[in-house]
Design a protein around this motif. Structure first.
Motif: not given
Length: 144
Positions: A12-22, A53-61
């Protein structure tokens, strides 16, 4: 350069960013009481992905986990409380909530746990009492 589809998502806040691929393994609607309570809605739109297929780009902590049962490890952002995914170790899949990936072309194919619905949906999609047999359910279909 990859030709696979890649979609960006966030909490919701954008602190955790991720991608899904495929492409997801499946997508649809879950009507179980756990998903309804967790999502604070009458139904949860799910997309099931292979973990790679799921990669956390930012905010994993910032990601926290709650597991009511060994079947579901629900993830959310500690800053905003925004829900992100549910790991389903038994199925070796991750449910990335459709609402968290806004540009993903959500195309539901099924309703699961329809015996628990509080919001009947007449959309012509198959409705399973619980889940399909290949996922450990009865595979029993229900009418709209």
């Amino acid at each position: 350069m990859s030709s696979e589809n890649r979609y960006k998502g966030s909490c919701f806040c954008g602190g955790v960013q991720f991608t899904v691929t495929g492409e997801p393994a499946a997508m649809g609607y879950c009507h179980c009481s756990d998903c309804r309570l967790w999502s604070a809605g009458p139904v949860n739109a799910f997309t099931l992905w292979n973990p790679e297929a799921v990669k956390v780009l930012q905010g994993e902590d910032e990601i926290r986990t709650y597991n009511k049962s060994p079947k579901s490890f629900r993830k959310w952002c500690a800053t905003c409380g925004g829900h992100l995914f549910t790991d389903h170790p038994e199925w070796k899949l991750i449910d990335v909530y459709a609402a968290t990936i806004p540009d993903f072309p959500f195309n539901p194919a099924v309703h699961v746990n329809y015996q628990e619905t509080v919001l009947p949906m007449k959309d012509g999609l198959p409705k399973f009492k619980d889940v399909p047999q290949e996922m450990g359910g009865s595979g029993e279909a229900m009418s709209e």
